[in-house]
Motif scaffolding. Structure first.
Motif, PDB file in Angstrom:
ATOM      1  N   VAL A  96       0.847  -1.193   0.000  1.00 15.04           N
ATOM      2  CA  VAL A  96       0.000   0.000   0.000  1.00 15.04           C
ATOM      3  C   VAL A  96       0.880   1.238   0.000  1.00 15.04           C
ATOM      4  N   SER A  97       0.729   2.074  -0.998  1.00 16.79           N
ATOM      5  CA  SER A  97       1.441   3.350  -1.039  1.00 16.79           C
ATOM      6  C   SER A  97       0.494   4.467  -0.655  1.00 16.79           C
ATOM      7  N   THR A  98       1.026   5.446   0.081  1.00 17.58           N
ATOM      8  CA  THR A  98       0.203   6.552   0.535  1.00 17.58           C
ATOM      9  C   THR A  98       1.072   7.794   0.673  1.00 17.58           C
ATOM     10  N   THR A  99       0.484   8.846   1.219  1.00 15.75           N
ATOM     11  CA  THR A  99       1.203  10.094   1.435  1.00 15.75           C
ATOM     12  C   THR A  99       1.441  10.297   2.927  1.00 15.75           C
ATOM     13  N   MET A 100       2.344  11.198   3.255  1.00 16.27           N
ATOM     14  CA  MET A 100       2.635  11.463   4.660  1.00 16.27           C
ATOM     15  C   MET A 100       1.386  11.990   5.370  1.00 16.27           C
ATOM     16  N   GLY A 101       0.586  12.776   4.671  1.00 20.68           N
ATOM     17  CA  GLY A 101      -0.605  13.344   5.287  1.00 20.68           C
ATOM     18  C   GLY A 101      -1.664  12.310   5.626  1.00 20.68           C
ATOM     19  N   ALA A 102      -1.693  11.223   4.864  1.00 24.35           N
ATOM     20  CA  ALA A 102      -2.703  10.188   5.092  1.00 24.35           C
ATOM     21  C   ALA A 102      -2.152   9.001   5.866  1.00 24.35           C
ATOM     22  N   LEU A 103      -0.873   9.037   6.249  1.00 27.60           N
ATOM     23  CA  LEU A 103      -0.213   7.861   6.814  1.00 27.60           C
ATOM     24  C   LEU A 103      -0.889   7.342   8.075  1.00 27.60           C
ATOM     25  N   ASP A 104      -1.198   8.207   9.027  1.00 24.38           N
ATOM     26  CA  ASP A 104      -1.778   7.739  10.290  1.00 24.38           C
ATOM     27  C   ASP A 104      -3.077   6.975  10.054  1.00 24.38           C
ATOM     28  N   SER A 105      -3.923   7.511   9.193  1.00 24.17           N
ATOM     29  CA  SER A 105      -5.206   6.859   8.918  1.00 24.17           C
ATOM     30  C   SER A 105      -5.005   5.535   8.185  1.00 24.17           C
ATOM     31  N   VAL A 106      -4.113   5.538   7.207  1.00 21.87           N
ATOM     32  CA  VAL A 106      -3.853   4.315   6.444  1.00 21.87           C
ATOM     33  C   VAL A 106      -3.230   3.243   7.334  1.00 21.87           C
ATOM     34  N   PHE A 107      -2.261   3.624   8.146  1.00 22.22           N
ATOM     35  CA  PHE A 107      -1.598   2.669   9.041  1.00 22.22           C
ATOM     36  C   PHE A 107      -2.603   2.006   9.979  1.00 22.22           C
ATOM     37  N   GLY A 108      -3.548   2.793  10.465  1.00 21.24           N
ATOM     38  CA  GLY A 108      -4.533   2.260  11.394  1.00 21.24           C
ATOM     39  C   GLY A 108      -5.466   1.236  10.788  1.00 21.24           C
ATOM     40  N   CYS A 109      -5.524   1.164   9.459  1.00 25.33           N
ATOM     41  CA  CYS A 109      -6.421   0.214   8.793  1.00 25.33           C
ATOM     42  C   CYS A 109      -5.831  -1.185   8.714  1.00 25.33           C
ATOM     43  N   PHE A 110      -4.534  -1.328   8.976  1.00 21.18           N
ATOM     44  CA  PHE A 110      -3.881  -2.613   8.739  1.00 21.18           C
ATOM     45  C   PHE A 110      -3.352  -3.210  10.028  1.00 21.18           C
ATOM     46  N   SER A 111      -3.931  -4.333  10.411  1.00 18.64           N
ATOM     47  CA  SER A 111      -3.472  -5.040  11.604  1.00 18.64           C
ATOM     48  C   SER A 111      -3.464  -6.550  11.421  1.00 18.64           C
ATOM     49  N   MET A 112      -4.044  -7.042  10.322  1.00 19.14           N
ATOM     50  CA  MET A 112      -4.172  -8.485  10.125  1.00 19.14           C
ATOM     51  C   MET A 112      -3.339  -9.019   8.970  1.00 19.14           C
ATOM     52  N   SER A 113      -3.013  -8.183   8.007  1.00 18.54           N
ATOM     53  CA  SER A 113      -2.433  -8.681   6.751  1.00 18.54           C
ATOM     54  C   SER A 113      -0.935  -8.472   6.616  1.00 18.54           C
ATOM     55  N   SER A 114      -0.276  -7.836   7.597  1.00 17.04           N
ATOM     56  CA  SER A 114       1.173  -7.545   7.499  1.00 17.04           C
ATOM     57  C   SER A 114       1.499  -6.799   6.208  1.00 17.04           C
ATOM     58  N   ALA A 115       0.686  -5.805   5.896  1.00 19.16           N
ATOM     59  CA  ALA A 115       0.867  -5.051   4.657  1.00 19.16           C
ATOM     60  C   ALA A 115       2.171  -4.259   4.681  1.00 19.16           C
ATOM     61  N   GLN A 116       2.806  -4.164   3.519  1.00 19.29           N
ATOM     62  CA  GLN A 116       3.925  -3.245   3.345  1.00 19.29           C
ATOM     63  C   GLN A 116       3.339  -1.869   3.040  1.00 19.29           C
ATOM     64  N   ILE A 117       3.682  -0.864   3.840  1.00 20.83           N
ATOM     65  CA  ILE A 117       3.185   0.488   3.612  1.00 20.83           C
ATOM     66  C   ILE A 117       4.335   1.364   3.144  1.00 20.83           C
ATOM     67  N   LEU A 118       4.174   1.975   1.992  1.00 24.11           N
ATOM     68  CA  LEU A 118       5.190   2.844   1.403  1.00 24.11           C
ATOM     69  C   LEU A 118       4.681   4.277   1.434  1.00 24.11           C
ATOM     70  N   VAL A 119       5.548   5.215   1.778  1.00 24.72           N
ATOM     71  CA  VAL A 119       5.156   6.619   1.887  1.00 24.72           C
ATOM     72  C   VAL A 119       5.796   7.422   0.759  1.00 24.72           C
ATOM     73  N   ASP A 120       4.960   8.014  -0.077  1.00 24.75           N
ATOM     74  CA  ASP A 120       5.418   8.794  -1.234  1.00 24.75           C
ATOM     75  C   ASP A 120       6.524   8.061  -1.986  1.00 24.75           C
ATOM     76  N   PRO A 121       6.286   6.806  -2.365  1.00 19.53           N
ATOM     77  CA  PRO A 121       7.369   6.017  -2.964  1.00 19.53           C
ATOM     78  C   PRO A 121       7.617   6.368  -4.424  1.00 19.53           C
TER      79      PRO A 121
END
Length: 323
Positions: A96-121
């Motif tokens: 999942v790629s996202t922006t710094m402004g949306a990071l907190d909300s996006v991070f909070g959505c993932f707790s079961m899938s061990s998603a890789q989260i990329l910020v402004d990649p």
């Protein structure tokens, strides 16, 4: 000429080609992600915007889900939470790629899938993330790799290996015969109360964390080195994360993922990788916001806070004058 650049399909042990779902609202990003997934040998199941996917019929996720979510809208967060649940149950890998402004909300959505989260990649970071997915597939049948592919995977393996090695050496004395990856599961010792948390009374003989102002003084002194030298010379994200969380614990404040990424002093995607590894190693704990379950905070684990307190006591940091 395009045919000259197509890769062979990538298949699992049973000979079935791996499948990917590509979701992105930005057209050019969606096209890049699709091209990169196909280049890696995946078969595309879905390729559309987040809204189109959310409104369409429930479909199989495939082995890999590539998502680009640049805005933390309510509909997007609801979809991400669904993808996390479905991915965790089905074993699908999420990037999942996202922006710094949306990071907190996006991070909070993932707790079961061990998603890789990329910020402004950049595109290269997404390709590396796909490479990490392939590395996790057991008994994978891969095409013969070219020199560029081999070097990319070597760099990726080296980076992840360095993180694991540094974490393993971080606190070798916390448990006899083991390092950071062999902590016992920490017992919950604090709970959210509005914007802070409470700490249970520790044993009298145990040292306590010094005053937050003292720790902040140490952090400021560390940061001032970049005025005189290249900051990359002193990059130590794990220690910067521990210091910031120690100060926050002393202040009885909760720390958002975005704030912690900034404190780590490295690119946000790299900081997230460190945070994830440290959570997996039981150095840190993830804490849900009691007022908004879609948000999560990061804090020191019980055993980690104890070690930080002992460290500060051993070097006499509590005796330092606060400027």
């Amino acid at each position: 000429m395009q045919e000259d650049f197509l890769y062979e399909p990538v298949c699992d042990a049973a000979g079935c080609q791996l499948a990917v779902t590509v979701l992105a609202d930005r057209d050019h990003v969606r096209a890049e992600m699709r091209d990169d997934a196909e280049a890696a040998g995946f078969r595309v199941l879905e390729c559309c915007s987040l809204e189109e996917y959310a409104q369409g019929p429930l479909a199989a996720l495939g082995d890999l889900v590539l998502v680009d979510c640049s805005q933390a809208t309510a509909d997007a967060m609801a979809l991400l939470s669904r993808l996390d649940m479905r991915g965790g149950k089905a074993g699908a890998q999420l990037v999942v790629s996202t922006t710094m402004g949306a990071l907190d909300s996006v991070f909070g959505c993932f707790s079961m899938s061990s998603a890789q989260i990329l910020v402004d990649p950049g595109r290269a970071e997404r390709v590396i993330a796909i490479g990490r997915v392939l590395a996790r597939v057991p008994n994978l049948r891969l095409r013969e790799m070219g020199e560029e592919d081999r070097l990319m995977l070597l760099r990726l393996t080296e980076q992840v290996g360095q993180i694991a090695e540094r974490l393993e050496k971080l606190s070798p004395g916390q448990r006899a015969g083991g390092g950071a990856f062999r902590f016992e599961s920490p017992a919950p010792h604090w709970h959210g109360q509005g914007e802070d948390y409470t700490v249970q009374k520790e044993e009298a003989e145990r040292p306590r964390l010094p005053d937050a102002a003292v720790i902040r003084t140490l952090i400021k002194a560390r940061q001032m080195r970049s005025r005189y030298f290249d900051g990359e010379l002193f990059a130590d994200p794990a220690w910067d994360i521990l210091l910031d969380l120690s100060a926050a614990r002393a202040e009885r404040l909760q720390v958002s993922v975005t704030s912690l990424c900034i404190a780590a002093g490295v690119p946000a995607t790299t900081a997230l990788r460190w945070i994830g590894q440290m959570v997996d190693a039981d150095l840190l704990v993830r804490v849900a916001d009691p007022h908004d379950r879609r948000r999560a905070y990061i804090a020191l684990a019980d055993s980690t806070a104890d070690c930080m307190a002992r460290y500060f006591a051993d070097i006499g940091v509590s005796e330092l004058a606060v400027a």
